[in-house]
Structure formats: C-alpha cells, structure tokens
Design a protein around this motif. Structure first.
Motif, mmCIF file in Angstrom:
data_model
loop_
_atom_site.group_PDB
_atom_site.id
_atom_site.type_symbol
_atom_site.label_atom_id
_atom_site.label_comp_id
_atom_site.label_asym_id
_atom_site.label_seq_id
_atom_site.Cartn_x
_atom_site.Cartn_y
_atom_site.Cartn_z
ATOM 1 N N PHE A 172 1.006 -1.146 -0.030
ATOM 2 C CA PHE A 172 0.138 0.112 -0.190
ATOM 3 C C PHE A 172 0.885 1.312 0.083
ATOM 4 O O PHE A 172 0.725 2.160 -0.602
ATOM 5 C CB PHE A 172 -0.968 -0.042 1.284
ATOM 6 N N LEU A 173 1.858 1.155 0.899
ATOM 7 C CA LEU A 173 2.837 2.588 0.789
ATOM 8 C C LEU A 173 3.758 2.484 -0.453
ATOM 9 O O LEU A 173 3.673 3.765 -1.084
ATOM 10 C CB LEU A 173 3.807 2.194 1.950
ATOM 11 N N ARG A 174 3.837 1.477 -1.229
ATOM 12 C CA ARG A 174 4.528 1.650 -2.464
ATOM 13 C C ARG A 174 3.690 2.132 -3.734
ATOM 14 O O ARG A 174 3.786 2.766 -4.499
ATOM 15 C CB ARG A 174 5.232 0.322 -2.944
ATOM 16 N N ASN A 175 2.412 1.442 -3.870
ATOM 17 C CA ASN A 175 1.288 1.725 -4.597
ATOM 18 C C ASN A 175 0.021 2.100 -4.263
ATOM 19 O O ASN A 175 -0.785 0.987 -4.118
ATOM 20 C CB ASN A 175 1.367 0.468 -5.559
ATOM 21 N N PRO A 176 -0.249 3.166 -3.753
ATOM 22 C CA PRO A 176 -1.611 3.314 -2.984
ATOM 23 C C PRO A 176 -2.714 3.402 -4.009
ATOM 24 O O PRO A 176 -3.719 2.954 -3.453
ATOM 25 C CB PRO A 176 -1.514 4.672 -2.075
ATOM 26 N N GLN A 177 -2.476 3.742 -4.984
ATOM 27 C CA GLN A 177 -3.598 3.772 -5.892
ATOM 28 C C GLN A 177 -4.115 2.405 -6.447
ATOM 29 O O GLN A 177 -5.394 2.241 -6.556
ATOM 30 C CB GLN A 177 -3.141 4.450 -7.225
ATOM 31 N N LYS A 178 -3.286 1.477 -6.220
ATOM 32 C CA LYS A 178 -3.880 0.085 -6.540
ATOM 33 C C LYS A 178 -5.037 -0.319 -5.394
ATOM 34 O O LYS A 178 -5.766 -1.237 -6.032
ATOM 35 C CB LYS A 178 -2.741 -0.846 -6.304
ATOM 36 N N PHE A 179 -4.949 0.132 -4.489
ATOM 37 C CA PHE A 179 -6.137 0.106 -3.605
ATOM 38 C C PHE A 179 -7.135 1.149 -3.399
ATOM 39 O O PHE A 179 -8.331 1.004 -3.170
ATOM 40 C CB PHE A 179 -5.342 -0.108 -2.018
#
Length: 641
Positions: A172-179
């Motif tokens: 989530f910290l690396r790719n928050p837009q995914k969630f």
C-alpha cells in the motif's frame, strides 16, 4: 549528539570557573608573595632594600633588592608613599574601579553554579533526550536507517500468514492507487501479538527494510516520565515528526507499557500513563487525520490493553505471531544457519522435528550453541552431533559429569529411568522415546526425553491417562525393584507433573464425569476472588476434585506397575544397559531391551524411536517433550518455550 552536549556543558562550566579564579586572583602575584608585617616593610624601605612597590588600596606589594616578592597591609592612616619616594623606590598605584565588578561576580557565582548543576541533573533525568533539559517533552523516536542493519522479508521465516498481512501494508505504501481505486483505505495501525521471541520486532524491521519510507522506532516505556504531561507531549511531538515525513511507519515496541486499560492504575484520572494513552488514542483517530502515518505496535500482553486501543480505526489489524510449526522451524533454522558452515550430515528437518514449541529466538540460540560447541573442539563446520548436544543442553541443561554418584544412586536412577522408557514404549499414545540417560543434567540425576513426530494442538483423555502412566512409571519401578520401604525422593518431579496434568484434566478440561464440565481452577486456587468476578466453591466440591485427581494418578500408577511387572526382563535389561552405556538414543533402547548390544555408530544420530514392539501399534504424538527433573531423575512438566 547527547555526548557532544554534555562535553560542551562541562567545558563552558570549566572555563567560567577558570575565568572567575583568574579574576579574583588579580595578577596572580599575591599567591606567590611572602606576607610580612608592616613594620618590617618600613624597616626595609629605610634600609634601601626595596626596589619597587605597588600600592593597591591598603595592600602593598613590593619587590626586594634580591628579587623576592613581599606583601603587607598598611594601616589606613599610614603615610608611606612619600617615604618610598624619598628612599628612591619606584612606586605604582592600581585603580580601585574594578572592585564593584568583582563584588558583582562574587555574588553571581553561586547562582551560576546552581543553574549549571540543575541543567546537568535535568539532562541526566531525561536521558539526554532531544533539546537537553529543555527538550524533555520531545519525542525519543529514532529514525531507523539501513546503516543499522537492513532486514527484509527474506530474513523472516516460519510466520507466513503474519508476513502476508504486513506485506500488504508495504505494498500500500509503494502503490496506494492500486487499493484506493476500489475504495480501500490504508490501515492506521497493526498490532503484532505473540509470545516472546516469535519475531515481532524482526517483522517490524523487515517492514522498514521493504517499505522504503521513513521508519521511526520507540519503546512504550519512553513515553512515561516522572513529570506530569511529558508522555502526552512526546506523543504529540512523535506524530508531528511523522506527519512531516509522511508516508512513514512508527513502530512502538512493548506498547503494553503505556497502553494498559484505564482505571486500573493507582493515580486515577490524573495518572500520567493514562494521560499519555488518551493522547495516543486521539492522535491515532481523532478530529485531525494522520494520512500516511501507520502505527505498528508489538506486545505479548494483549489482555491488558485498553479496549479503545484495539478498536478498528486505531489498530485496524491484529496480527498473531505464534510459535512456528515444524515447517516453520525448518525454515527458521535455514535462515539462522546461513552464516554457519554446516556439515554434510546435518538434517535441519530432523532438528526441527526434535524442537517442538521452540520460538524463533530459541532456534537462533540453538544454532549459536551448536556453533560454539563445534568451535570449542576445533571443527571447521558444524555437524549433527553438535546440534544434538546443543539441543540436549538447551532442553535439559548442561552435563554435570563432575558430580560424584555412588553405585547405589546410579543403579536407582537407571531403574527409575528405564521404567519411564519401557512404559512410554509400551503405551501406544505416548510420544516416541528420543533419549534415556543417567548422566546428571541441570537439577536431575537422569531423564527420559520423548519427542513428537508432528505438532499437536489438542489433547485427548486417553492420551492424558497414558502420559500419566508414563510419568508415574519411575516410582512404580523403584517400588518393584527395592520395595515400599526403600522408596526415595526421586519421584518428586514425577508427582508434581502428574498432579498438574490430573488437576488440569479435572478442573479445566472437563475430563471427569463426577466433577463435570465446569472450570474450577481459578476458584479452587483463589486467584481472582469474588470482587474480581470469581466464585467460591463448596467444601464438598473441593473434596470431590481432590478425590478425582487422586483417582486418576492412582489408576495411572497401577497401570504403569502392571506393565513393568509384565515386561520385567526388558525393563531390567534396559536398566543394565543404562548403567553400562549411560546414554541410549533412538533404536539403541529397543535393541537393548531385546537383549542385543546397541550400535555405537548409529547413522540417524539419535532419532526418536518410531517403532513400538510388534504387539503395539505405532503411537500418535504430543506437542512437547518431557524434561527430566527431581533428585533421582523424575519427570517434570516442561515450561512453555
């Protein structure tokens, strides 16, 4: 930084004292001058023995013709100046304007020293925290960097489920837009719960190594100090730092030091710890949002935490970090053995099978002990023998070969331990016997170790009864061999273990039809009392409980005694084998019972016996080994690892 501030403080204080000393000492000549009476000074002037004089108020410093310095005090009405001039003495006078400044500095010196000492002790009480004495309200959270030893998820093994949940936070910290495109919000907190040594702090360090974001670490005890409001101030400052570095992770180790349930302290609502907890609750989920700040905390006392701290919105995830199973232990051993050269005979799965209940810290200690043992004898790599010796040392204690035992003591110990082994091999639901020894270890003169084949999570009534029989076999063996009158205190540990297991069966597990399915343990032992929600039990129920406990132990003792009577020859052969070889492992026990000599070059290095005599089926297993205790090698319950 703290050391630099302390050095600077003491340097400034030293320079201040040195300057004042020089100021008060004047030119320094007074300390080096010889004091003489005024009359002697006048006589020297008349004789022409004075070359020069300096008049400083009532003080006169003069030099003789021989170069010696003298000092005298002149009376107020003395007319000495003209006499000095008449005798050709060079006269100098010093201004008195500095006396006021000197008096001011003299009056100021005690206050300066008092302030300096106060600053020093305040700095010491606050542990040299940020800002020194004036910064004790600042957070002590430290930013963890790769310089302190980078740990990744590759270094974490045996707790796959916990690792998966925390890997999602890192993702989530690396790719928050995914969630976020599906409406998901980043968790505000993750609470790691588990026994000591299972890897909670290691998991937090792995998050820091994988996330690539600022990672602050702090202990729960760092929030609470002797001053009211300091803890709450440190919580505020910690979250201010975190917001400036968002997205980031804040790890609070041993959060139960500050997160205990409110109302349970002695200070009531004004308790400093409770104020700190209130501030932590507000910062985690209050009017102001802390977007991008994730709190990760660790504790092994979840039961004492405040309910408000555990609700969703505070700690959204509660990750259980348990003791590893056999596969997890094998992986953990592989991680800790990376830097240890292993011999070709080392089988990590066999070691994992023989260490049920071990935590990650226990396994790390096992690998370290094996390496130390190998280094002690000068090996270039660690062999299976080193691991076996290290395991025995960790589980049973170090060998006490220096202990002097009489032949009678050795014989009693051998028959005692042989009784345990024979009954354990006979009963189908006892753990496979791993080792029998009459070498003193720890507080025992001998012991029989049983290890499971697989991890077990529950106990059945028949298994408990057979374990009781194996436990009481030591006393039955001594009585059969030496008679009722010659029984020793060796079975003390056996009786303690049997009593604990029988009480658990009756009072906690509902395995007694007469007592029923009621938990009587807390009321019987008086742990809680009526004020805390406990209850008292009648004298009749107490008597019934004791009767059932005694019945279970007596029936187990009779069962063990009948087995030893039936297999007396095998039992005595095994006792004689223990007297001759001192330690028997694996299939050696079975061969000695059959009348064959044990093989000294056993290939499996002491693997547990997995085969019973042909008339008995292969046993099922239990989760933990029994440890030898008692003055003559009786068994005792193994503490949880």
């Amino acid at each position: 930084m703290g050391n630099a501030r302390n050095i600077a403080f003491w340097l400034i204080l030293f320079l201040l004292i040195l300057a004042l000393f020089n100021l008060f000492s004047g030119s320094g000549n007074t300390l080096q001058s010889q004091s003489v009476p005024y009359s002697e000074f006048v006589a020297s002037v008349d004789k022409g023995s004075v070359s020069e004089a300096t008049i400083d108020g009532e003080t006169i410093r003069y030099r003789g013709t021989d170069g010696t310095q003298y000092t005298t005090i002149a009376p107020k009405d003395a007319e000495i100046t003209q006499r000095l001039i008449d005798n050709g003495v060079a006269v100098k006078a010093e201004s008195q304007e500095q006396s006021g400044f000197q008096s001011f500095m003299i009056s100021l010196l005690p206050f300066l020293l008092l302030i300096g000492v106060w600053i020093y002790f305040m700095n010491r009480m606050q542990g040299g925290g940020k800002g020194g004495a004036m910064g004790f309200g600042k957070s002590k959270a430290k930013m963890l960097t790769e310089k302190s030893g980078r740990v990744t998820f590759d270094d974490v093994a045996g707790i796959d489920e916990a690792k998966e949940e925390l890997e999602e936070i890192v993702e989530f910290l690396r790719n928050p837009q995914k969630f976020r495109r599906l409406g998901g919000q980043i968790p505000k907190g993750a609470l790691l719960v588990g026994p000591p040594g299972t890897g909670k702090t290691l998991l937090a360090r792995a998050i820091a190594g994988e996330a690539g974001v600022p990672f602050f670490t702090i202990s729960g005890s760092d929030f609470v100090e002797m001053f009211v409001g300091v803890g709450a101030s440190r919580v505020r400052d910690m979250f201010e730092q975190a917001k400036k570095n968002a997205p980031c992770i804040v790890f609070i180790d041993e959060i139960d030091a500050v997160g205990r349930s409110r109302g349970a302290g002695y200070g009531g609502g004004n308790d400093e710890r409770e104020q700190t907890l209130n501030q932590l609750l507000v910062e985690m989920d209050g009017f102001e949002s802390n977007e991008g700040v994730i709190i990760v905390a660790a504790t092994n006392r979840k039961d004492v935490l405040d309910p408000a701290l555990l609700r969703p919105g505070r700690f959204d995830r509660q990750v259980t970090v348990p003791n590893p199973d056999i596969k997890g232990r094998e992986k953990i051993l592989g991680v800790h053995a990376r830097k240890t050269p292993l011999g070709p005979d080392v089988d990590l799965r066999l070691i994992a099978r023989g260490t049920p209940g071990f935590s990650g810290a226990d396994l790390a200690n096992l690998v370290n002990e094996a390496a130390l043992m190998a280094a002690r004898v000068g090996r270039r790599f660690v062999t299976m023998v080193d691991f076996e010796n290290a395991k025995d040392k960790v589980m049973m204690g170090a060998e006490r070969r220096s202990m002097v035992l009489t032949d009678d003591q050795k014989e009693k110990t051998a028959f005692h331990e042989a009784g345990h082994a024979v009954v354990g091999l006979t009963l189908p639901k006892c753990d496979p016997v791993y080792k029998a020894t009459i070498i003193p270890r720890g507080g025992a003169l001998g012991m029989v170790i049983s290890l499971p084949e697989i991890d077990r999570l529950n106990w059945h009534r028949s298994e408990c009864e057979q374990k009781l029989a194996m436990t009481m076999a030591g006393k039955a063996a001594e009585i059969l061999k030496y008679g009722e009158d010659n029984i020793s205190n060796g079975p003390a540990g056996d009786i303690q273990q049997a009593s604990g297991l029988a009480r658990a069966m009756v009072m906690r597990w509902g395995m007694s039809d007469k007592v029923g399915n009621v938990d009587y343990e807390q009321a019987h032992e008086g742990y809680m009392g009526n004020a805390a929600g406990g209850f008292s039990i009648s004298a009749h129920t107490k008597e019934l409980i004791e009767e059932e406990v005694r019945r279970l132990i007596d029936e187990s003792y009779q069962s063990a005694k009948s087995i030893l009577e039936e297999r007396r020859e095998e039992w005595e052969r095994l006792a004689e084998g223990l007297l001759e070889y001192e330690t028997l492992t694996g299939d050696e026990i079975r061969r000695v019972m059959a009348g064959d000599p044990p093989e000294s070059d056993d290939a499996d290095g002491g693997a547990p016996v997995t085969e019973k005599p042909s008339l008995i089926s292969v046993p099922k297993t239990k989760p933990k080994p029994s440890r030898g205790k008692g003055s003559d090698g009786g068994l005792e319950p193994e503490p949880s690892t």
